[in-house]
Enzyme design. Structure first.
Site, PDB file in Angstrom:
ATOM      1  N   ASN A 169      25.484  30.924   0.019  1.00 51.54           N
ATOM      2  CA  ASN A 169      26.147  31.431   1.197  1.00 51.54           C
ATOM      3  C   ASN A 169      25.769  30.804   2.423  1.00 51.54           C
ATOM      4  O   ASN A 169      24.715  31.204   3.112  1.00 51.54           O
ATOM      5  CB  ASN A 169      26.403  32.915   0.729  1.00 51.54           C
ATOM      6  CG  ASN A 169      27.491  33.425   1.675  1.00 51.54           C
ATOM      7  OD1 ASN A 169      28.188  32.754   2.291  1.00 51.54           O
ATOM      8  ND2 ASN A 169      27.765  34.532   1.141  1.00 51.54           N
TER       9      ASN A 169
ATOM     10  N   SER B 222      14.375  37.563  -7.612  1.00 50.62           N
ATOM     11  CA  SER B 222      14.625  36.460  -6.687  1.00 50.62           C
ATOM     12  C   SER B 222      14.041  35.170  -7.299  1.00 50.62           C
ATOM     13  O   SER B 222      12.952  35.048  -6.599  1.00 50.62           O
ATOM     14  CB  SER B 222      14.791  36.527  -5.445  1.00 50.62           C
ATOM     15  OG  SER B 222      15.710  37.690  -5.253  1.00 50.62           O
ATOM     16  N   LEU B 223      14.358  34.414  -8.334  1.00 49.72           N
ATOM     17  CA  LEU B 223      13.157  33.470  -8.742  1.00 49.72           C
ATOM     18  C   LEU B 223      13.651  32.233  -7.657  1.00 49.72           C
ATOM     19  O   LEU B 223      12.626  31.646  -7.159  1.00 49.72           O
ATOM     20  CB  LEU B 223      13.632  33.314 -10.256  1.00 49.72           C
ATOM     21  CG  LEU B 223      12.591  32.408 -10.744  1.00 49.72           C
ATOM     22  CD1 LEU B 223      10.892  33.025 -10.623  1.00 49.72           C
ATOM     23  CD2 LEU B 223      12.769  31.918 -12.339  1.00 49.72           C
ATOM     24  N   HIS B 224      14.862  31.673  -8.098  1.00 50.35           N
ATOM     25  CA  HIS B 224      15.274  30.618  -7.096  1.00 50.35           C
ATOM     26  C   HIS B 224      14.877  29.389  -7.325  1.00 50.35           C
ATOM     27  O   HIS B 224      15.156  28.351  -6.838  1.00 50.35           O
ATOM     28  CB  HIS B 224      15.103  31.088  -5.761  1.00 50.35           C
ATOM     29  CG  HIS B 224      16.055  32.370  -5.357  1.00 50.35           C
ATOM     30  ND1 HIS B 224      17.354  32.674  -5.743  1.00 50.35           N
ATOM     31  CD2 HIS B 224      15.618  33.385  -4.507  1.00 50.35           C
ATOM     32  CE1 HIS B 224      17.642  33.899  -5.392  1.00 50.35           C
ATOM     33  NE2 HIS B 224      16.641  34.033  -4.618  1.00 50.35           N
TER      34      HIS B 224
ATOM     35  N   GLY C 219      16.447  43.692   3.512  1.00 51.39           N
ATOM     36  CA  GLY C 219      15.240  44.100   3.523  1.00 51.39           C
ATOM     37  C   GLY C 219      14.745  43.741   2.052  1.00 51.39           C
ATOM     38  O   GLY C 219      15.442  43.437   0.944  1.00 51.39           O
ATOM     39  N   GLU C 220      13.498  44.064   1.733  1.00 58.29           N
ATOM     40  CA  GLU C 220      12.687  43.607   0.478  1.00 58.29           C
ATOM     41  C   GLU C 220      12.299  45.099   0.025  1.00 58.29           C
ATOM     42  O   GLU C 220      11.382  45.972   0.551  1.00 58.29           O
ATOM     43  CB  GLU C 220      11.336  42.905   0.730  1.00 58.29           C
ATOM     44  CG  GLU C 220      10.255  43.041  -0.512  1.00 58.29           C
ATOM     45  CD  GLU C 220      11.007  42.855  -1.823  1.00 58.29           C
ATOM     46  OE1 GLU C 220      11.499  41.788  -2.246  1.00 58.29           O
ATOM     47  OE2 GLU C 220      10.883  43.530  -2.636  1.00 58.29           O
TER      48      GLU C 220
ATOM     49  N   CYS D 292      13.487  41.967   7.580  1.00 60.29           N
ATOM     50  CA  CYS D 292      12.792  41.697   6.577  1.00 60.29           C
ATOM     51  C   CYS D 292      11.624  41.059   6.864  1.00 60.29           C
ATOM     52  O   CYS D 292      11.694  39.982   7.851  1.00 60.29           O
ATOM     53  CB  CYS D 292      13.421  40.931   5.350  1.00 60.29           C
ATOM     54  SG  CYS D 292      12.582  40.754   3.696  1.00 60.29           S
TER      55      CYS D 292
ATOM     56  N   SER E 205      16.528  44.710  -6.701  1.00 64.90           N
ATOM     57  CA  SER E 205      16.029  43.342  -6.404  1.00 64.90           C
ATOM     58  C   SER E 205      14.926  42.987  -5.479  1.00 64.90           C
ATOM     59  O   SER E 205      14.816  43.469  -4.651  1.00 64.90           O
ATOM     60  CB  SER E 205      17.473  42.489  -5.946  1.00 64.90           C
ATOM     61  OG  SER E 205      17.174  41.039  -5.622  1.00 64.90           O
TER      62      SER E 205
ATOM     63  N   CYS F 106      26.003  47.781  -2.429  1.00 64.93           N
ATOM     64  CA  CYS F 106      25.034  46.785  -2.319  1.00 64.93           C
ATOM     65  C   CYS F 106      24.306  47.553  -0.877  1.00 64.93           C
ATOM     66  O   CYS F 106      24.698  47.903   0.099  1.00 64.93           O
ATOM     67  CB  CYS F 106      25.367  45.749  -1.749  1.00 64.93           C
ATOM     68  SG  CYS F 106      24.096  44.417  -1.493  1.00 64.93           S
TER      69      CYS F 106
HETATM   70  N1  SAH Z   1      14.941  41.044  -0.783  1.00 66.65           N
HETATM   71  C1  SAH Z   1      15.130  41.439  -1.855  1.00 66.65           C
HETATM   72  C2  SAH Z   1      16.662  41.877  -2.098  1.00 66.65           C
HETATM   73  C3  SAH Z   1      17.574  41.537  -0.991  1.00 66.65           C
HETATM   74  S1  SAH Z   1      18.182  39.695  -0.858  1.00 66.65           S
HETATM   75  C4  SAH Z   1      15.251  39.980  -2.621  1.00 66.65           C
HETATM   76  O1  SAH Z   1      15.093  39.001  -2.006  1.00 66.65           O
HETATM   77  O2  SAH Z   1      15.533  39.964  -3.767  1.00 66.65           O
HETATM   78  C5  SAH Z   1      19.400  39.961  -2.344  1.00 66.65           C
HETATM   79  C6  SAH Z   1      19.966  38.645  -2.893  1.00 66.65           C
HETATM   80  O3  SAH Z   1      20.426  37.688  -1.986  1.00 66.65           O
HETATM   81  C7  SAH Z   1      18.505  37.830  -3.282  1.00 66.65           C
HETATM   82  O4  SAH Z   1      18.412  37.245  -4.411  1.00 66.65           O
HETATM   83  C8  SAH Z   1      18.455  36.687  -2.306  1.00 66.65           C
HETATM   84  O5  SAH Z   1      17.829  35.848  -2.599  1.00 66.65           O
HETATM   85  C9  SAH Z   1      19.896  36.625  -2.193  1.00 66.65           C
HETATM   86  N2  SAH Z   1      20.276  35.791  -0.910  1.00 66.65           N
HETATM   87  C10 SAH Z   1      19.748  35.808   0.207  1.00 66.65           C
HETATM   88  N3  SAH Z   1      20.445  34.946   1.016  1.00 66.65           N
HETATM   89  C11 SAH Z   1      21.261  34.268   0.367  1.00 66.65           C
HETATM   90  C12 SAH Z   1      22.284  33.144   0.696  1.00 66.65           C
HETATM   91  N4  SAH Z   1      22.442  32.807   1.942  1.00 66.65           N
HETATM   92  N5  SAH Z   1      23.148  32.674  -0.502  1.00 66.65           N
HETATM   93  C13 SAH Z   1      23.025  33.121  -1.523  1.00 66.65           C
HETATM   94  N6  SAH Z   1      21.894  34.320  -1.801  1.00 66.65           N
HETATM   95  C14 SAH Z   1      21.283  34.749  -0.951  1.00 66.65           C
HETATM   96 FE1  SF4 Z   2      13.843  39.105   2.722  1.00 65.78          FE
HETATM   97 FE2  SF4 Z   2      15.175  38.983   0.150  1.00 65.78          FE
HETATM   98 FE3  SF4 Z   2      15.997  37.802   2.374  1.00 65.78          FE
HETATM   99 FE4  SF4 Z   2      13.682  36.847   1.180  1.00 65.78          FE
HETATM  100  S1  SF4 Z   2      15.930  36.712   0.426  1.00 65.78           S
HETATM  101  S2  SF4 Z   2      13.988  37.379   3.416  1.00 65.78           S
HETATM  102  S3  SF4 Z   2      12.940  38.810   0.749  1.00 65.78           S
HETATM  103  S4  SF4 Z   2      16.016  39.980   2.322  1.00 65.78           S
END
Ligand code: SAH
Ligand code: SF4
Length: 444
Positions: A358, A279-281, A225-226, A153, A257, A146
């Site tokens: 998490n 990352s739809l969520h 990061g993004e 970010c 991602s 990873c």
């Molecule tokens: N910025 C990008 C890639 C890094 S984050 C993105 O947001 O997709 C990688 C993944 O971890 C993303 O799907 C993000 O939403 C998820 N993530 C971040 N914080 C989290 C947490 N506390 N618990 C579970 N997943 C989390």
């Molecule tokens: Fe940045 Fe991805 Fe975390 Fe959102 S989930 S703050 S885009 S690293």
């Protein structure tokens, strides 16, 4: 060209975040080269062509520069050597000449942790002193690294942990490729059991140390990061990772991602060609606006259309939709049904990864119960869409990204609160987040 090339020395650059563009100080990077205090040039992250240019500038004629660049590229990325003296097909007299002018760098390791479940986590440091993270997750049939793309970010997903850290800057190509190099170092996975390959001839049978049997088989751009806000550097880094004479990982084993940077998604498919995870969520505007604020800029419809148009997506190469399970926020049966409806409506070749939230100190959400996650998964699964629940890994070492760094900084709760308050004042009402999860990734 990277977006850092036009930077004046010591200049200020805005990482192109749409929601909260934050100006960040940058080190001067000229054509991908960050100057070192000793004047030598770090070749890590540079492509063949750029290495050849630098050799020519240092005094070699064009033909020799091109040949040496090809050899050095191979030693660098395919064999993993860090000293020119180990490059046995380069004339003995030439090696000190190279050593005087160039180096082959790696990010510094601040801390390395090993979980009882085999997960490994590293806190790394850039040459200018910024910390970032990398995690390796071994599974029976694969090993996933990873990788981070930024220090911090600019986006502020509310469930994500980066908020406890300051956004600093984009990682350079060298710092991104350097993570993969370091992981191979640590796993001892360079040809012939790792380390420097002194004594090997160029024509030696490469088949004996091809990808077979390696631990590191997959890469996910899911660290800090993004990645699509650092597009050029991520693309150039992944090109080296995919280069047949470099690290030689297949694009099918790499997943990027994104939180939904719609304008860059097609470009990602065209210019990088890796698998896409989104990352739809959430499935409603209200909830997604709250937890993934980039949604205010690029809404769910626009995002899903960009997914439907993603170059290379097919039933054989499905798009992964990441969905973090937040108690009473996005985890109802109705949410699951709406998710199915949306994926069908856009006719998406999709799989869904359900990620147990998490938690981190002060997080505004809780993880859904296992029963709720199972019920959600069943609804999606019964609609014919794969919806595995990711297994949290490395809990004993806080292998969720963002946590090692915070632990290393040993910030007190009061300090964290103060940082939040500062950030909130600076950026508006959103908490900063961070990539916190590394779990099992997509099965390809
Ligand atoms: N910025 C990008 C890639 C890094 S984050 C993105 O947001 O997709 C990688 C993944 O971890 C993303 O799907 C993000 O939403 C998820 N993530 C971040 N914080 C989290 C947490 N506390 N618990 C579970 N997943 C989390
Ligand atoms: Fe940045 Fe991805 Fe975390 Fe959102 S989930 S703050 S885009 S690293």
């Amino acid at each position: 060209m990277t977006d850092t090339n036009s930077m004046p020395a010591g200049g200020i650059m805005a990482i192109p975040g749409q929601i909260d563009p934050v100006p960040v100080p940058r080190t001067a990077v000229v054509d991908g080269v960050t100057p070192r205090a000793d004047g030598r040039i770090d070749l890590m992250g540079l492509p063949r062509k750029r290495i050849a240019e630098l050799f020519e500038q240092a005094g070699l004629d064009a033909k020799a520069a091109k040949l040496r660049a090809k050899q050095v590229f191979h030693w660098l990325y395919h064999r993993g050597v860090t000293r020119f003296e180990a490059m046995t097909d380069i004339a003995k007299t030439m090696r000190p000449w190279l050593e005087d002018r160039f180096v082959i760098g790696r990010p510094d390791i601040v801390e390395a942790q090993h979980s009882t479940d085999g997960t490994r986590k590293w806190l790394l440091r850039t040459a200018d002193g910024h910390d970032f993270e990398m995690v390796f997750i071994p599974d029976a049939d694969r090993g996933t690294l990873c990788v981070s793309s930024q220090v911090g970010c600019t986006l502020n997903c509310r469930f994500c942990h980066t908020g406890t850290m300051r956004l600093v800057r984009n990682l350079t190509v060298g710092e991104i490729v350097g993570q993969v190099m370091l992981a191979r170092d640590a796993l001892g996975e360079w040809p012939k059991a790792g380390g420097n390959m002194a004594g090997l001839d160029e024509d030696e049978d490469e088949g004996s140390y091809s990808a077979d049997g390696r631990l590191l088989t997959n890469i996910v751009m899911m660290g800090m990061g993004e990645p699509l806000y650092n597009f050029d550097n991520v693309r150039d880094a992944l090109k080296i990772v995919m280069d047949g004479d470099g690290l030689a990982l297949s694009k099918r084993r790499i997943t990027l991602s994104t939180s939904g940077v719609v304008p860059k998604m097609a470009l990602c498919g065209e210019e990088i060609g890796v698998n896409l995870a989104v990352s739809l969520h959430a499935v409603t505007k209200d909830v997604r606006d709250e937890i993934v604020p980039i949604n205010k800029k690029y809404g769910i419809e626009e995002l899903l259309q960009a997914c439907a148009d993603y170059p290379g997506a097919s039933n054989a190469r499905r798009i992964t939709f990441e969905y973090v399970m937040l108690k009473d926020k996005n985890d109802s049966d109705a949410d699951a049904r709406e998710l199915v409806r949306l994926l069908r409506h856009y006719n998406l070749p999709a799989k869904v990864n359900l990620i147990p939230f998490n938690p981190w100190p002060g997080a505004p959400y809780e993880c859904s119960t296992p029963e709720r996650i199972r019920a959600f998964s069943n609804i999606v699964f019964e609609a014919g869409i794969s919806a595995p629940v990711r297994t949290p890994r490395g809990r004993d070492i806080d292998a969720a990204c963002g946590q090692l760094k915070t632990a290393a900084e040993k910030k007190s709760r009061a300090e964290l609160e103060r940082l939040y308050a500062e950030k909130e004042a600076e950026l508006g009402s959103y908490r900063l987040g961070c990539p916190v999860t590394f779990l099992r990734t997509n099965r390809h």
